[in-house]
Design a protein around this motif. Structure first.
Motif, PDB file in Angstrom:
ATOM      1  N   TYR A   4       0.832  -1.204   0.000  1.00  0.00           N
ATOM      2  CA  TYR A   4       0.000   0.000   0.000  1.00  0.00           C
ATOM      3  C   TYR A   4       0.868   1.255   0.000  1.00  0.00           C
ATOM      4  N   ILE A   5       1.896   1.258   0.821  1.00  0.00           N
ATOM      5  CA  ILE A   5       2.794   2.418   0.905  1.00  0.00           C
ATOM      6  C   ILE A   5       3.527   2.617  -0.416  1.00  0.00           C
ATOM      7  N   LYS A   6       4.025   1.548  -1.000  1.00  0.00           N
ATOM      8  CA  LYS A   6       4.722   1.647  -2.285  1.00  0.00           C
ATOM      9  C   LYS A   6       3.793   2.176  -3.373  1.00  0.00           C
ATOM     10  N   GLU A   7       2.565   1.659  -3.421  1.00  0.00           N
ATOM     11  CA  GLU A   7       1.611   2.118  -4.423  1.00  0.00           C
ATOM     12  C   GLU A   7       1.221   3.579  -4.199  1.00  0.00           C
ATOM     13  N   SER A   8       1.112   3.979  -2.958  1.00  0.00           N
ATOM     14  CA  SER A   8       0.785   5.382  -2.653  1.00  0.00           C
ATOM     15  C   SER A   8       1.896   6.315  -3.109  1.00  0.00           C
ATOM     16  N   ILE A   9       3.128   5.942  -2.863  1.00  0.00           N
ATOM     17  CA  ILE A   9       4.270   6.761  -3.294  1.00  0.00           C
ATOM     18  C   ILE A   9       4.316   6.833  -4.808  1.00  0.00           C
ATOM     19  N   GLU A  10       4.081   5.727  -5.477  1.00  0.00           N
ATOM     20  CA  GLU A  10       4.095   5.697  -6.942  1.00  0.00           C
ATOM     21  C   GLU A  10       2.975   6.574  -7.505  1.00  0.00           C
ATOM     22  N   GLU A  11       1.815   6.532  -6.883  1.00  0.00           N
ATOM     23  CA  GLU A  11       0.711   7.364  -7.339  1.00  0.00           C
ATOM     24  C   GLU A  11       1.031   8.844  -7.157  1.00  0.00           C
ATOM     25  N   LEU A  12       1.650   9.192  -6.044  1.00  0.00           N
ATOM     26  CA  LEU A  12       2.047  10.578  -5.829  1.00  0.00           C
ATOM     27  C   LEU A  12       3.050  11.040  -6.880  1.00  0.00           C
ATOM     28  N   ARG A  13       3.950  10.185  -7.254  1.00  0.00           N
ATOM     29  CA  ARG A  13       4.973  10.552  -8.243  1.00  0.00           C
ATOM     30  C   ARG A  13       4.395  10.711  -9.643  1.00  0.00           C
TER      31      ARG A  13
END
Length: 62
Positions: A4-13
């Protein structure tokens, strides 16, 4: 949770774009002006209620 954290960071980028410096400055001025106006309005209402309460209690005591 880590996924979830990895996907959230990727979405922010990939999906988030920041406004330009000029647009940010304009928005900051707008927020500051409305904050000052809201503070003045709150002060005015507070002062009015304070006076009304003072008048009310002065009439009760006398």
């Amino acid at each position: 949770m880590l996924t979830y954290i990895k996907e959230s960071i990727e979405e922010l980028r990939t999906n988030i774009t920041l406004p330009s410096r000029a647009e940010s400055s304009n928005l900051m001025v707008i927020v500051a002006v409305f904050s000052i106006l809201f503070a003045l309005a709150t002060w005015g209402v507070d002062s009015l209620f304070s006076e009304l309460i003072q008048i009310y209690f002065d009439n009760i005591i006398n």
